[in-house]
Design a protein around this motif. Structure first.
Motif, short mmCIF file in Angstrom:
data_model
loop_
_atom_site.label_atom_id
_atom_site.label_comp_id
_atom_site.label_asym_id
_atom_site.label_seq_id
_atom_site.Cartn_x
_atom_site.Cartn_y
_atom_site.Cartn_z
N VAL A 226 43.98 28.89 70.96
CA VAL A 226 43.27 28.20 69.89
C VAL A 226 42.04 29.02 69.50
N ALA A 227 41.93 29.37 68.23
CA ALA A 227 40.74 30.04 67.71
C ALA A 227 39.84 29.00 67.06
N ASP A 228 38.73 28.72 67.71
CA ASP A 228 37.75 27.80 67.13
C ASP A 228 36.87 28.61 66.18
N GLU A 229 37.22 28.54 64.90
CA GLU A 229 36.48 29.29 63.87
C GLU A 229 35.61 28.37 63.02
N VAL A 230 35.17 27.27 63.64
CA VAL A 230 34.27 26.37 62.94
C VAL A 230 33.03 27.14 62.47
N ALA A 231 32.48 27.99 63.33
CA ALA A 231 31.29 28.76 62.98
C ALA A 231 31.62 30.10 62.35
N THR A 232 32.66 30.79 62.84
CA THR A 232 32.92 32.16 62.41
C THR A 232 33.75 32.26 61.14
N GLY A 233 34.35 31.16 60.71
CA GLY A 233 35.19 31.20 59.53
C GLY A 233 34.40 31.37 58.24
N TYR A 234 35.13 31.68 57.18
CA TYR A 234 34.57 31.82 55.84
C TYR A 234 33.53 32.93 55.74
N GLY A 235 33.94 34.10 56.26
CA GLY A 235 33.15 35.30 56.05
C GLY A 235 31.94 35.46 56.93
N ARG A 236 31.74 34.55 57.87
CA ARG A 236 30.51 34.60 58.66
C ARG A 236 30.39 35.89 59.46
N THR A 237 31.50 36.42 59.97
CA THR A 237 31.43 37.67 60.75
C THR A 237 32.00 38.86 59.99
N GLY A 238 32.45 38.65 58.76
CA GLY A 238 33.00 39.74 57.96
C GLY A 238 34.25 39.31 57.21
N PRO A 239 35.41 39.22 57.88
CA PRO A 239 36.63 38.75 57.20
C PRO A 239 36.56 37.25 56.96
N LEU A 240 37.53 36.73 56.20
CA LEU A 240 37.54 35.29 55.96
C LEU A 240 37.58 34.54 57.29
N PHE A 241 38.48 34.96 58.19
CA PHE A 241 38.53 34.42 59.54
C PHE A 241 38.50 35.57 60.53
N ALA A 242 37.65 35.46 61.53
CA ALA A 242 37.51 36.55 62.50
C ALA A 242 38.80 36.81 63.25
N SER A 243 39.56 35.75 63.55
CA SER A 243 40.81 35.93 64.30
C SER A 243 41.88 36.63 63.48
N GLY A 244 41.67 36.75 62.17
CA GLY A 244 42.60 37.50 61.34
C GLY A 244 42.63 38.98 61.70
N GLU A 245 41.63 39.45 62.44
CA GLU A 245 41.60 40.84 62.87
C GLU A 245 42.05 41.00 64.33
N TRP A 246 42.45 39.91 64.98
CA TRP A 246 43.01 40.02 66.32
C TRP A 246 44.39 40.70 66.24
N PRO A 247 44.82 41.38 67.29
CA PRO A 247 46.14 42.01 67.28
C PRO A 247 47.29 41.02 67.10
N GLU A 248 47.10 39.79 67.57
CA GLU A 248 48.10 38.74 67.42
C GLU A 248 47.39 37.47 66.96
N ALA A 249 48.05 36.68 66.14
CA ALA A 249 47.44 35.47 65.60
C ALA A 249 47.37 34.37 66.65
N PRO A 250 46.37 33.53 66.59
CA PRO A 250 46.35 32.35 67.47
C PRO A 250 47.42 31.35 67.06
N ASP A 251 47.65 30.37 67.92
CA ASP A 251 48.63 29.32 67.62
C ASP A 251 48.02 28.20 66.78
N LEU A 252 46.73 27.98 66.96
CA LEU A 252 45.99 26.99 66.18
C LEU A 252 44.68 27.63 65.73
N LEU A 253 44.31 27.41 64.48
CA LEU A 253 43.04 27.90 63.95
C LEU A 253 42.24 26.71 63.45
N LEU A 254 41.01 26.59 63.93
CA LEU A 254 40.14 25.48 63.54
C LEU A 254 39.09 25.99 62.56
N THR A 255 38.91 25.27 61.47
CA THR A 255 37.89 25.63 60.50
C THR A 255 37.17 24.38 60.03
#
Length: 420
Positions: A226-255
């Motif tokens: 589970v990627a908790d992107e409540v804080a990091t989502g929507y460009g906060r760290t660069g991409p729209l979602f930070a986990s979008g740059e992980w080598p593999e996608a999470p099973d659940l993404l929280l925004t």
């Protein structure tokens, strides 16, 4: 002495509440106005959620139009077109190959509760009812609803409130071997591992080594990531979602936070195909619903926010703001003796502070440093031993100049107080 205000403010002793200098009366662009007549630059983006500034007219009009056309529609036992369109927009933005469905909720905390329920029910549907454990990270923050409160990786009064932590475990993200040891002992009992790409409390990004370990262990033990992107989502760290740059996608993404640019109480859980397919094949009902989740106004805000990100070039603007923060923080580290380092990514940073004896600032010292910076015209956020900088992505050169001046002046005062 009792205050005349009936409002109980969040996360403050009652004796500190109701002060005019901390009672906001308006917000526009990057600035907040307060009841004492002061105006300050908001370098916290609200509560890390107003990523493209206050008072965006396009988002406001989209919400207003939805209120006129369909002021309220529920998702209890039926759907509506606003929610369908918002779900389609979210999966398209995050990656339709990675996410199949969206469950709407109303806050980051409730989204974390929901993700824990999905993970445990998924295990039951897969014939693995022993998978009850949810693993979190030390130093993480996931909200203060009961489920999210149990998952938070720091002491937030869980014992005082009777939070049930029996099915939750925590590991140190700086020590991947801890996770490996936990999985060797309990891997067949773990339903999910929840990771913030950048830990919210201390603003510490996950290391590549830890993430590699997580992905390897997921393949071995079969838990959900589970990627908790409540804080990091929507460009906060660069991409729209930070986990979008992980080598593999999470099973659940929280925004949540940036999802509506702070305009509506909304969150969403994006669900991978393997989870959605399992629920569909079993014809299973997910027993979770919230009265205000996925209403037409909040869904209109979600779609309008995504449109505004494109129209404003918000991701590119955020990268520019991040580069300016790099320069400002490098200069602070060189000039300010109380600054013992910086952490974070993109427009999500922390300035870690120490006194002349080398001790990290305690809560009161951090609070005093924030007040010093506030008196120079900028609002920043407290963290453990640090002040956090979470500026609006579309900050102007003047905004960044004002922030730099306030930080230098305020931290110079804090350094003198700390014995330097």
């Amino acid at each position: 002495m009792r205050t005349s205000s009936p409002l109980w403010e969040s996360l403050l002793p009652l004796g500190r509440q109701g002060r005019p200098e901390y009672t906001a009366v308006g917000a526009k662009g990057t600035r907040l106005r307060f009841a004492d007549g002061s105006e300050v630059l908001d370098a916290t983006s609200g509560l890390w959620n107003v990523n493209i500034g206050y008072g965006d007219g396009v988002i406001a009009r989209a919400i207003t139009e939805a209120c006129h056309e369909a002021s309220y529609l529920s998702l209890f036992r039926h759907g509506h077109t606003y929610a369908v369109r918002a779900a389609r927009a979210l999966t398209a933005a995050a990656g339709p190959e990675a996410y199949q469905r969206v469950v709407f909720s109303t806050s980051g905390g409730s989204a974390n509760d929901l993700a824990m329920k999905i993970a445990r029910q998924y295990a039951v549907l897969r014939g693995e009812p022993q998978r009850r454990l949810v693993v979190g990270l030390r130093g993480s923050y996931h909200g203060l609803t009961y489920g999210a409160h149990s998952l938070a990786g720091e002491n937030l009064g869980q014992q005082t409130y009777g939070v049930d932590v029996r099915n939750v475990r925590h590991v140190d993200p700086d020590r991947p071997e801890e996770l490996e040891q936990l999985m060797r002992r309990h891997g067949h009992q773990v339903a999910s591992l929840v990771c913030e790409p950048v830990l919210g409390s201390g603003v510490r990004p996950l290391t590549d080594a830890f993430l590699r370990t997580v992905l390897e262990l997921r393949r071995t033990y079969g838990f959900l990531l589970v990627a908790d992107e409540v804080a990091t989502g929507y460009g906060r760290t660069g991409p729209l979602f930070a986990s979008g740059e992980w080598p593999e996608a999470p099973d659940l993404l929280l925004t949540s936070k940036g999802l509506t640019n702070g305009t509506c109480a909304a969150s969403a859980v994006l669900v991978s195909p393997r989870i959605g397919d399992t629920f569909e094949e079993r014809d299973a009902v997910l027993v979770h619903a919230e009265t205000q989740a996925g209403t037409p106004p909040s869904c209109a805000a979600i779609m309008a926010t995504l449109q505004r990100f494109d129209a404003l070039g918000a991701l590119a603007a955020g990268r520019h703001t991040a580069r300016e923060l790099d320069r400002i923080l490098t200069d602070l580290t060189d000039r300010m003796p109380a600054v013992r380092g910086t952490t974070g990514a993109g427009c999500f940073r922390a300035v870690h502070l120490r006194d002349a004896e080398g001790r990290a600032f305690d809560t009161e010292a951090v609070r005093a440093a924030i007040a010093d910076i506030r008196r120079r015209g900028a609002l920043v956020y407290p963290g453990p031993g640090c002040v956090q900088l979470v500026p609006i992505l579309t900050s102007t050169p003047q905004d960044l100049a004002d922030l730099e001046w306030a930080l230098h002046q305020g931290l110079a005062t804090a350094s003198r107080r700390a014995g330097f």
